[in-house]
Design a protein around this motif. Structure first.
Motif, short mmCIF file in Angstrom:
data_model
loop_
_atom_site.label_atom_id
_atom_site.label_comp_id
_atom_site.label_asym_id
_atom_site.label_seq_id
_atom_site.Cartn_x
_atom_site.Cartn_y
_atom_site.Cartn_z
N ASP A 110 -21.69 -6.64 48.27
CA ASP A 110 -21.16 -5.53 49.06
C ASP A 110 -21.79 -5.52 50.45
O ASP A 110 -22.92 -5.06 50.61
CB ASP A 110 -21.43 -4.20 48.35
CG ASP A 110 -20.67 -3.05 49.00
OD1 ASP A 110 -19.97 -3.30 50.01
OD2 ASP A 110 -20.77 -1.92 48.51
N GLU A 111 -21.08 -6.00 51.42
CA GLU A 111 -21.59 -6.12 52.80
C GLU A 111 -23.04 -6.60 52.80
O GLU A 111 -23.92 -5.92 53.32
CB GLU A 111 -21.48 -4.78 53.53
CG GLU A 111 -20.05 -4.29 53.52
CD GLU A 111 -19.73 -3.40 54.71
OE1 GLU A 111 -20.34 -3.60 55.77
OE2 GLU A 111 -18.86 -2.53 54.58
N SER A 170 -15.97 -0.95 48.76
CA SER A 170 -17.14 -0.78 47.89
C SER A 170 -16.73 -0.19 46.56
O SER A 170 -17.21 -0.59 45.50
CB SER A 170 -18.17 0.14 48.53
OG SER A 170 -18.62 -0.41 49.73
MG LIG Z 1 -18.74 0.05 51.55
#
Ligand SMILES: [Mg+2]
Ligand SMILES: Nc1ncnc2c1ncn2[C@@H]1O[C@H](COP(=O)(O)OP(=O)(O)OP(=O)(O)O)[C@@H](O)[C@H]1O
Lengths: 269, 317
Positions: free
Chosen positions: B156-157, B41
């Protein structure tokens, strides 16, 4: 059966319908005893409505409302700014400032009035004489209503999803745009709550203003002080009548703020 | 094209990124894969400008953007927890980037309609984010990011908070979307299956460093080191030898190169069966067989079999 009642879990449906009924009932009862009953008694005692339309009474009503609106607006801006500083900035003495915000609540309002008179009165050590002027009233009211907006906005700002701001930035929003379009709408309900509280408090304030105002009719006499004057002239009916009028107006303002608040939180329902 | 060169990012005395260099070719879909806390991240946020690196440079399409604020980078970002603008309708969320650019009304209307179609949310334009499911919210987030025609799309995910089935659906959908739009995309994930499934290149990260960058197949067949080997799939470790469970052959009779082992457990995973074994020297390992193979061998709990690796890897250090 009765012995069992505590151990048998209620069906979820039953619980959902029982609890609100109970809580509404309890809240209504409590509000009636604590708020409605005294207000009804007040209205009952109100007579001599003519007293309310005397020029002096009207001036006091207008001054009170004007000041309260001004106080609410100033608080909306500075209360939010202080809350912002407390949540988003890191500085030495932050805990001290945070504690300072609540101090106006802790001080008996008459003491606050005395202190303000000493500070901004005729013998002012800082050279500002606001005694017996509307500025003095405004100062006193700002002092006692400071905590409301700060304390309603602070937790909301603290809980605010910072990623919303990141998202706005990645979509091209600068700081000002992000504040106006993302942050402000998110904290507006809290600001409105604080504003409503500050407004109501300013309307009813007595202790902090009675000394600094000088009670000059048509100039610095607010409703709470006017009511005292009525009482001192043995006109309790007129005192009650003036109180009922200011209460009704305040109630209208609070309802309007509540409506606005519901409108800005429509996305939560 | 994203080029990140020697990125260092510290939080206090903790080093989250320790000299990371990554290239993401134009039009590719690259996955950033790594365990929790490996700095995925952080790297994505550095690329987007949401975090300032302590050292290193980021360039987008050849332009050095290291000192540019996020709003000037032309990067679309999709957040794990949606970061939906809660007080705005789906329509206004998607339109946000265009509205603040003061684009003409007709253009905004056309673009948002198009995007809502693309993410299959046309019927829900008037809803607020609170009235959407997680999957719907994330598709809204994607449409919002795509609205401003970003040079690169950073996710991000994006499916991290969704259940396994929706996750799978959405990643197939994302792959298709990418095949249509060819937007340079980076997707962060800690799920190796997701990375292998969706991406054409995978960057494996560990403890603030890049371990390997390769296409999924190569990553699996030629992992650069132990970490990658064990992160991109199940593995048996015997001394300094690594063997994938599907590279373990089981025989009923010994031959020169086999080792004796006992069947400890049979785990039926639909078409495949995982056989857990313990060797005579006490080492445990698992083998992955098809149901047919297990039936042919008539494997039983407690049975003695002979193990032979068909492929194994040794890393020289
Ligand atoms: Mg992360
Ligand atoms: N703002 C911050 N302040 C302090 N430490 C941080 C901050 N952001 C990240 N870190 C630390 O940096 C490291 C890497 O964080 P990062 O969020 O990049 O990991 P990640 O690979 O995305 O993990 P996950 O898969 O759990 O999301 C973590 O150890 C984290 O605690």
């Amino acid at each position: 059966m009765a012995a069992n009642a505590g151990t048998v879990p209620a069906a979820p449906g039953a619980r959902r319908s029982l609890a609100p009924g109970l809580s509404i009932g309890l809240s209504t009862l409590y509000l009636s005893l604590i708020v409605l009953l005294p207000l009804a008694a007040l209205s009952w005692r109100a007579h001599g409505w003519g007293a309310v339309s005397t020029p002096q009474a009207v001036a006091a009503l207008r001054l009170t409302l004007g000041l309260s609106v001004a106080v609410a607006l100033v608080n909306a801006v500075f209360g939010t700014a202080i809350a912002w500083t407390l949540v988003r900035d890191r500085f030495v003495g932050q805990g001290f400032v945070n504690a300072l915000v609540d101090l106006p609540f802790a001080l008996p309002t008459i003491v606050a009035g005395l202190t303000l008179l000493a500070l901004y009165g005729p013998k002012s050590p800082v050279g500002i004489n606001a005694a017996f002027t509307r500025w003095g009233l405004l100062l006193a009211l700002l002092f006692v209503t400071l905590p409301f907006v700060v304390r309603t906005v602070q937790p909301v700002l603290f809980e605010l999803d910072r990623e919303m701001e990141d998202a706005a930035a990645s979509l091209g929003a600068g700081r000002v745009t992000t504040f106006l379009r993302i942050i402000l709408p998110s904290i507006l309900p809290a600001i409105l709550s604080g504003v409503a509280l500050a407004f109501a408090r300013a309307v009813g304030e007595f202790g902090a203003v009675v000394l600094i105002s000088g009670n000059l009719p048509f100039k610095t006499e607010v409703v709470s002080v006017y009511v005292l004057g009525r009482l001192e002239s043995n006109d309790s009916g007129g005192a009650a009548a003036a109180s009922v009028v200011i209460l009704l107006i305040s109630f209208g303002v609070l309802l309007a703020i509540g409506g606005l608040r519901r409108w800005v939180t429509r996305h939560d329902r | 094209m994203i080029e990140a060169r020697g990125i260092v990012k510290r939080f206090g005395d903790f080093t989250a990124l320790d000299g990371v260099s990554v290239d993401v070719p134009t039009g590719s879909l690259t996955a950033l894969l790594g365990p929790s806390g490996s700095g995925k991240s952080t790297l994505l946020r550095v690329v987007a400008g949401l975090e300032q690196p302590d050292a290193g440079e980021v360039s987008l399409d050849g332009e050095d953007v290291t000192r540019l604020p996020p709003q000037s980078r032309g990067v679309g970002f999709v957040f794990q927890h949606y970061a939906a603008f809660k007080h705005m309708t789906v329509w206004d969320n998607v339109a946000f980037g265009l509205t603040i650019r003061r684009r003409p009304r007709s253009e905004i209307k056309q673009r948002v309609t198009e995007l809502l179609d693309l993410v299959q949310l046309s019927g829900l334009a008037k809803r607020y984010p609170a009235q959407l499911s997680g999957g719907q919210r994330q598709r809204m987030g994607l449409a919002r990011a795509l609205a401003v025609d970003p040079k690169v799309l950073l996710l991000d995910e994006p499916f991290g908070a969704l259940d396994a089935r929706v996750r799978k659906e959405l990643r197939i959908w994302l792959r298709r979307l990418h095949d249509e739009t060819h937007t340079t995309t980076v997707i962060v994930t800690h799920d190796q299956e997701e990375a292998m499934d969706v991406a054409d290149r995978v960057v494996v990260m560990n403890a603030g460093r890049v371990e390997q960058t390769a296409p999924p197949r190569e990553l699996y067949d030629h992992p650069a080191n132990e970490f990658v080997m064990s992160f991109v799939g199940p593995v048996n470790r015997l001394g300094d030898t690594f063997i994938r469970p599907h590279d373990v052959e089981l025989l009923l009779e010994p031959n020169g190169s086999t080792q004796e082992a006992m069947v400890q457990r049979l785990v039926h995973l639909g078409f495949e069966v995982r056989v857990e074994l313990v060797r005579d020297d006490g080492e445990t390992l698992s083998a992955q067989l098809t149901r047919e193979q297990v039936e042919t061998l008539e494997l039983q709990h407690g049975q003695i079999v002979y193990v032979r690796p068909t492929h194994q890897t040794v890393f020289a250090d």
